[in-house]
Scaffold this motif. Structure first.
Motif, PDB file in Angstrom:
ATOM      1  N   LEU A 584       0.832  -1.206   0.000  1.00  0.00           N
ATOM      2  CA  LEU A 584       0.000   0.000   0.000  1.00  0.00           C
ATOM      3  C   LEU A 584       0.865   1.252   0.000  1.00  0.00           C
ATOM      4  N   ASP A 588       0.701   4.179  -2.580  1.00  0.00           N
ATOM      5  CA  ASP A 588       0.499   5.548  -2.090  1.00  0.00           C
ATOM      6  C   ASP A 588       1.532   6.495  -2.688  1.00  0.00           C
ATOM      7  N   ARG A 678      -5.274   0.555  -5.344  1.00  0.00           N
ATOM      8  CA  ARG A 678      -5.042   0.575  -3.900  1.00  0.00           C
ATOM      9  C   ARG A 678      -6.194  -0.083  -3.159  1.00  0.00           C
TER      10      ARG A 678
END
Length: 799
Positions: A584, A588, A678
């Motif tokens: 993640l 990000d 995501r």
């Protein structure tokens, strides 16, 4: 009438049984005295007399009161004359009912007699032809003489020895006293003609050093006969000396000596005990009225080829697959290696040795330079240059001094970007890309730790299953011996022996497969650790230890102690996994880069690029036509050899046929894609945690369930084995119980490592291998988990 007859018969049987019981209890059994002659005191097996006494007593205890008067156990003191004198003394003693010749020489001397006044048993006859022992229709044919052909020459031993290792010159070690009594010339000639080998006989007294000095330099193999006068310490020195000389050795007496370091033997482990049991049976038959001269002299003491693999490795002997598959291999699992691994060292080593991680490190290092490269465009840029030129003369003259015919100049230019959103964006995006590279490397580290620890646990699993298969092979061999005993006493047919021999072949094949699986598992781990694939190592946890001892912090087990705790622990892990996920974080970083690119794309419409630029040019040399202004033009201004300029420039593209709008829309779509990725990644991480925890839900209780099943299966196998030995259960029942125990043991071994691998998967799913963290970090993590449980109203024990 029939009923009365049955009652009468039953009453008679009960009366006889009760009479026999009373007689036994009252000590009224017939008393028999046995005298014993020994060659001399045995240093290597000092308790061998007690072995015979124990077997004889146990065999006859229900029918006879067998006694061994201490003053009638006569020692020949390694003298042929004393041995014969002792035999004469026992034969002449009216108090002695039976004479037992417990020695190779005493057995030989007893069998030379043709007129015996009482039963004589000689259990240690090796070769009736070489020794000239009477033999008639499988018996001695001599009144009152019973002997046992316990060792049937050397043919079986020599054939087996030559199958293990090829040799042409062999030494046979024989006790010096035996060599004085028995002539070895015929034996040597027989072995030479039959096996085409050169045989030397070496006398051995009680010193290993003397024997080793006597060995001819050309010796290629050594066969060791009975050496009763060697102490255990001297015998071990002899073994060590043979190993040091790299000489293959073969024991005539059995597996016990192979365990001490002799290369091989085909005699059984308890040779003396088997001979003692057969002797006890013959004595029982004589006490019951059988004639000693009519008892069979041939016995099958059994035996299984045993090879000490540690010795084989030490002397550079590698038996063929055919030999390995039919032999019992001792010390096969002994591994001498400098490299010792544990679960913790594997997790650390993979992070320093793996090639994939080394490549990722180079990628991160290259990314750092990419960041510096993009940042450099925001800093001053200075260029220098130099030019030497020649032009035609007429053009130089027409230039009025501005373009000399020959000119050498130097220049310098400086540029400083005051503002460019595109350049700033490239720099910012490259930093986000570097963050993504770092997180990608962290993801790889987690994957590698999971792969390495799982591979190591698979090595331990393979070793455990190999151990189970070897124990199963040992048990199968024991069942073969039970079957042979059943056949010997007439309780079963030879088909049971054949069935167990078939089972042994299958079991040995499974052991070989298990060994191959262990080597494959080691190779897989070596590949991950960037070690030579065939390198052998010692897995420290493979010793007899509880695999659950990997857990230094026992509080972990409170989190999974019951379904309620496990479900709450799952929720805690999901939160941890989403918070710590390197995947993640990588996405990000890509999202942040995409958002910055969108901002730059919007600013392209109205924010110009602003830069400062200055340059200077110096004429170093000029010559030829046009090198100076014309003198005919008085008052004409002149310039020096240095030119410079400086200024600020603004650039704003006004129209590019929709390119800016397309770039803006493209970056918006890429951002939407990354946001969807995501969300999908978060779902996968949550699913990964849930799946890992669900596996623990089954594998953790499975440890105790499979262990209970294995214990129950072993108890059942023991009962069925005892019943089989007594003739109550059939071979089918035993094989069924045997297979059930094997399957249960395999499941129990698998269950532990299934659970440990599931734990590795759980730690990977939350992007944190807390098992390998230091004590402070583990304490903080445990406290965090405890706080989570407390917030849910659950107070954990042993926090």
């Amino acid at each position: 009438m029939k009923t009365r007859l049955n009652v009468f018969v039953t009453a008679i049987i009960l009366l006889l049984l009760s009479t026999a019981t009373v007689a036994h209890a009252a000590g009224n059994l017939p008393i028999v005295n046995i005298g014993i002659v020994i060659d001399g005191p045995w240093e290597r097996h000092p308790d061998y007399i007690n072995i015979f006494k124990s077997e004889i007593t146990r065999m006859a205890e229900e029918e006879f009161d067998v006694r061994f008067p201490a003053d009638q156990i006569l020692n020949g003191n390694w003298s042929q004359e004393n041995i014969n004198r002792s035999i004469d003394r026992l034969l002449a003693n009216p108090e002695i009912d039976l004479v037992l010749a417990l020695g190779f020489v005493s057995s030989h001397e007893a069998c030379k007699r043709s007129n015996l006044s009482k039963p004589v048993i000689a259990p240690f006859i090796t070769d009736i032809e070489q020794q000239g022992i009477p033999f008639k229709n499988g018996t001695s044919g001599v009144n009152n003489l019973s002997y046992l052909l316990s060792f049937k020459g050397l043919d079986r031993e020599i054939r087996t020895f030559k199958e293990i290792v090829s040799f042409e010159r062999m030494v046979i070690l024989v006790d010096g006293f035996h060599l004085k009594v028995f002539s070895a010339n015929r034996l040597v000639e027989y072995l030479k003609s039959t096996y085409r080998i050169d045989v030397k006989i070496v006398a051995a007294e009680n010193s290993a050093a003397d024997v080793l000095l006597k060995l001819p330099a050309a010796t290629q193999a050594v066969l060791i006969s009975s050496l009763p006068r060697f102490s255990d310490n001297e015998f071990q020195k002899l073994i060590d000396g043979l190993i040091k000389k790299k000489l293959p050795s073969f024991s005539y007496l059995g597996r016990d000596e192979v365990e001490s370091g002799i290369l091989a033997s085909i005699a059984p482990q308890s040779t003396l005990k088997n001979i003692a049991r057969s002797t006890a049976i013959n004595i029982q038959d004589i006490f019951r009225g059988e004639k000693a001269g009519n008892l069979p002299v041939t016995i099958d003491i059994g035996g299984k080829l045993a090879i000490n693999m540690a010795t084989a490795k030490a002397i550079d002997v590698s038996p063929t697959w055919k030999i390995l598959t039919k032999a019992e291999l001792l010390n096969e699992g002994i591994v001498k290696a400098d490299r010792v691994l544990t679960l913790e060292t594997v997790a650390a080593e993979v992070l320093s040795a793996n090639l994939d991680l080394a490549a990722a490190d180079r990628n991160v290092a290259a990314g750092e330079q990419s960041v510096r490269e993009s940042r450099s465009l925001l800093l001053p840029q200075i260029d220098i240059g130099s030019q030497a030129s020649v032009i035609d003369e007429d053009r130089a003259e027409a230039s009025l001094g501005t373009q000399p015919e020959r000119l050498w100049t130097g220049s310098a230019e400086a540029t400083q970007l005051i503002y460019s959103d595109r350049v700033w964006t490239n720099y910012t995006v490259e930093k986000f890309n570097q963050t993504a590279r770092i997180e990608s490397r962290e993801t790889l580290k987690l994957d590698l730790v999971q792969a390495a620890t799982t591979a190591y646990l698979n090595v331990l699993r393979a070793m455990a299953l190999q151990r189970v298969q070897k124990e199963n092979l040992t048990l199968t061999r024991e069942n073969l011996e039970r079957a042979r005993i059943r056949v010997f006493i007439g309780a079963a047919g030879p088909e049971e022996v054949y069935r167990w021999e078939s089972e042994i072949a299958g079991s040995r094949q499974r052991v070989l497969f298990a060994e191959s699986n262990t080597l494959d598992a080691m190779s897989a781990l070596n590949r991950i650790l960037n070690r030579p694939l065939s390198e052998i190592f010692i897995a420290r946890e493979s010793a007899e230890m509880d695999p659950l001892s990997f857990f230094k912090d026992k509080r972990f087990f409170t989190y999974i102690a019951n379904p309620k705790n496990l479900n709450l622990f799952r929720d805690f892990l999901i939160r941890e996994g989403l918070e710590l996920s390197t995947e993640l974080r990588q996405i990000d970083a890509a999202i942040a880069a995409s958002e910055r690119t969108i901002t730059a794309a919007r600013r392209e419409f109205y924010i110009p690029k602003v830069a400062f630029k200055g340059n200077v040019t110096e004429r170093f040399a000029k010559d030829g036509a046009g090198s100076s202004p014309p003198s005919t033009l008085p008052g004409l201004p002149t310039k020096d050899d240095t030119d410079w300029s400086a200024g600020v420039f603004l650039t704003l593209p006004l129209f590019n046929s929709g390119g800016k709008s397309a770039a803006l829309q493209r970056t918006r779509e890429e951002l939407a894609r990354l946001q969807n990725e995501r969300g999908s990644a978060a779902n996968r991480i949550e699913e990964r945690v849930i799946n890992a925890v669900n596996l623990i839900r089954a594998s953790y209780p499975g440890i105790w369930l499979t262990r209970d099943a294995a214990v129950a299966a072993q108890k059942n196998l023991k009962l069925v084995t005892d019943s089989y030995a007594r003739g109550i259960k059939s071979i089918i029942d035993l094989i069924d119980a045997h297979n059930q125990a094997l399957v249960a043991d395999r499941r129990a071994a698998n269950a532990v490592y299934d659970f440990l691998i599931d734990i590795m998967n759980v730690q990977r799913s939350v992007s944190r291998f807390i098992l390998f963290a230091d004590e402070n970090e583990r304490a903080l993590w445990s406290q965090k988990a405890a706080d989570y449980f407390s917030a849910a109203g659950i107070k954990l024990e042993h926090q």
